[in-house]
Design a protein around this motif. Structure first.
Motif, mmCIF file in Angstrom:
data_model
loop_
_atom_site.group_PDB
_atom_site.id
_atom_site.type_symbol
_atom_site.label_atom_id
_atom_site.label_comp_id
_atom_site.label_asym_id
_atom_site.label_seq_id
_atom_site.Cartn_x
_atom_site.Cartn_y
_atom_site.Cartn_z
ATOM 1 N N GLU A 100 -1.817 16.459 -54.487
ATOM 2 C CA GLU A 100 -2.301 16.251 -53.119
ATOM 3 C C GLU A 100 -2.511 14.775 -52.781
ATOM 4 O OE1 GLU A 100 -5.476 18.781 -51.821
ATOM 5 O OE2 GLU A 100 -4.354 20.593 -52.316
ATOM 6 N N ASP A 101 -1.706 13.890 -53.383
ATOM 7 C CA ASP A 101 -1.803 12.469 -53.043
ATOM 8 C C ASP A 101 -1.556 12.205 -51.559
ATOM 9 O OD1 ASP A 101 -2.505 11.596 -55.564
ATOM 10 O OD2 ASP A 101 -0.552 10.702 -56.022
ATOM 11 N N TYR A 102 -0.844 13.086 -50.898
ATOM 12 C CA TYR A 102 -0.522 12.897 -49.477
ATOM 13 C C TYR A 102 -1.780 12.781 -48.602
ATOM 14 C CZ TYR A 102 -1.625 17.844 -48.805
ATOM 15 O OH TYR A 102 -2.269 19.057 -48.761
ATOM 16 N N ILE A 103 -2.907 13.340 -49.043
ATOM 17 C CA ILE A 103 -4.116 13.247 -48.215
ATOM 18 C C ILE A 103 -4.609 11.806 -48.103
ATOM 19 C CG2 ILE A 103 -4.823 15.621 -48.627
ATOM 20 C CD1 ILE A 103 -6.933 14.617 -50.522
ATOM 21 N N ILE A 104 -4.264 10.984 -49.087
ATOM 22 C CA ILE A 104 -4.627 9.563 -49.015
ATOM 23 C C ILE A 104 -3.801 8.896 -47.917
ATOM 24 C CG2 ILE A 104 -4.772 7.374 -50.280
ATOM 25 C CD1 ILE A 104 -6.619 9.541 -51.469
ATOM 26 N N ASP A 105 -2.503 9.185 -47.872
ATOM 27 C CA ASP A 105 -1.632 8.608 -46.838
ATOM 28 C C ASP A 105 -2.027 9.044 -45.439
ATOM 29 O OD1 ASP A 105 -0.075 7.257 -48.737
ATOM 30 O OD2 ASP A 105 1.220 9.010 -49.029
ATOM 31 N N LYS A 106 -2.627 10.223 -45.320
ATOM 32 C CA LYS A 106 -3.044 10.744 -44.011
ATOM 33 C C LYS A 106 -4.491 10.376 -43.670
ATOM 34 C CE LYS A 106 0.136 14.591 -43.847
ATOM 35 N NZ LYS A 106 0.359 15.920 -43.341
ATOM 36 N N TYR A 107 -5.138 9.591 -44.541
ATOM 37 C CA TYR A 107 -6.543 9.192 -44.348
ATOM 38 C C TYR A 107 -7.441 10.405 -44.123
ATOM 39 C CZ TYR A 107 -4.356 4.657 -43.712
ATOM 40 O OH TYR A 107 -3.613 3.520 -43.894
ATOM 41 N N TYR B 34 -5.771 -0.830 -53.204
ATOM 42 C CA TYR B 34 -5.326 0.565 -53.230
ATOM 43 C C TYR B 34 -5.860 1.295 -52.006
ATOM 44 C CZ TYR B 34 -4.955 -0.551 -58.240
ATOM 45 O OH TYR B 34 -4.673 -1.124 -59.453
ATOM 46 N N PRO B 35 -5.079 2.229 -51.451
ATOM 47 C CA PRO B 35 -5.599 3.064 -50.364
ATOM 48 C C PRO B 35 -6.555 4.112 -50.933
ATOM 49 C CG PRO B 35 -3.385 3.761 -50.934
ATOM 50 C CD PRO B 35 -3.687 2.547 -51.770
ATOM 51 N N VAL B 36 -7.615 4.416 -50.193
ATOM 52 C CA VAL B 36 -8.609 5.396 -50.618
ATOM 53 C C VAL B 36 -9.088 6.215 -49.428
ATOM 54 C CG1 VAL B 36 -9.456 4.070 -52.608
ATOM 55 C CG2 VAL B 36 -10.488 3.700 -50.364
ATOM 56 N N VAL B 37 -9.731 7.338 -49.708
ATOM 57 C CA VAL B 37 -10.426 8.125 -48.690
ATOM 58 C C VAL B 37 -11.824 8.434 -49.205
ATOM 59 C CG1 VAL B 37 -8.330 9.077 -47.659
ATOM 60 C CG2 VAL B 37 -9.506 10.354 -49.474
ATOM 61 N N SER C 81 -11.861 8.660 -53.249
ATOM 62 C CA SER C 81 -10.698 9.307 -53.849
ATOM 63 C C SER C 81 -9.470 8.416 -53.708
ATOM 64 C CB SER C 81 -10.447 10.656 -53.171
ATOM 65 O OG SER C 81 -9.310 11.280 -53.706
ATOM 66 N N MET C 82 -8.685 8.367 -54.791
ATOM 67 C CA MET C 82 -7.470 7.561 -54.857
ATOM 68 C C MET C 82 -6.292 8.440 -55.263
ATOM 69 S SD MET C 82 -8.965 4.448 -57.229
ATOM 70 C CE MET C 82 -7.622 3.317 -56.885
ATOM 71 N N GLU D 104 -9.719 0.984 -47.967
ATOM 72 C CA GLU D 104 -9.143 0.200 -49.060
ATOM 73 C C GLU D 104 -10.147 -0.039 -50.183
ATOM 74 O OE1 GLU D 104 -5.929 -2.637 -46.718
ATOM 75 O OE2 GLU D 104 -7.912 -3.464 -47.173
ATOM 76 N N LEU D 105 -9.635 -0.030 -51.389
ATOM 77 C CA LEU D 105 -10.366 -0.456 -52.581
ATOM 78 C C LEU D 105 -9.626 -1.696 -53.085
ATOM 79 C CD1 LEU D 105 -11.535 1.701 -55.583
ATOM 80 C CD2 LEU D 105 -10.272 -0.421 -55.944
ATOM 81 N N THR D 106 -10.322 -2.824 -53.127
ATOM 82 C CA THR D 106 -9.695 -4.080 -53.533
ATOM 83 C C THR D 106 -10.365 -4.589 -54.805
ATOM 84 O OG1 THR D 106 -9.180 -4.597 -51.227
ATOM 85 C CG2 THR D 106 -9.078 -6.412 -52.797
#
Length: 149
Positions: A110-117, A29-32, A126-127, A16-18
């Protein structure tokens, strides 16, 4: 928009980025990251995201990652850890510290890579595209960024 000055905390364990403003929590926001170990960056090429206190030193539009918010890595603290690790034999004597760490988007579509961590960067944060565009819009140069495990 956030109220007053902001700062950012990036929590690697929670992906997470807060963002906090003068009234407290503003957005998360979710991040990797880079390497799957989530350990602190030790040297150039280890694909790990550094930990510590940094500041955004530059913002720019990027061809591949939409927006790039550059961090001031390596800092004095980063150099001290790097030198100690070399002295202790944790990293090769020939290692370099690296640089060019920042917050940016994903590859196009490729936003899906964030959802898959899925950690994929060389050490950056990356966001998702829309998230990095939003963050970029209200985050000034000089913003404090704390990265922790």
């Amino acid at each position: 928009s956030p109220i007053g000055s902001i700062y950012i905390i990036i929590d690697k364990s929670h992906y997470e980025l807060t963002v906090y403003d003068e009234q407290g929590w503003y957005a998360t926001y979710p991040v990797v990251f880079g390497n799957n170990s989530l350990d602190d960056k030790k040297m150039e090429g280890d694909k790990k995201t550094p930990e510590g206190t940094f500041h955004i030193i530059r913002k720019r539009v990027h061809d591949k990652w939409y927006r790039f918010l550059s961090l001031d890595y390596p800092t004095k603290e980063s150099w001290e850890k790097f030198i100690t690790r070399k002295r202790n034999g944790e990293i090769p004597a020939s290692a370099s510290i690296g640089g060019s760490i920042g917050i940016h988007g994903t590859w196009p579509n490729e936003d899906y890579i964030i959802d898959k961590y899925k950690n994929w960067t060389l050490g950056c944060i990356s966001m998702k595209k829309d998230d990095v565009l939003e963050l970029y819009g209200y985050t000034p140069v000089g913003t404090k960024v704390i990265i922790r495990k």
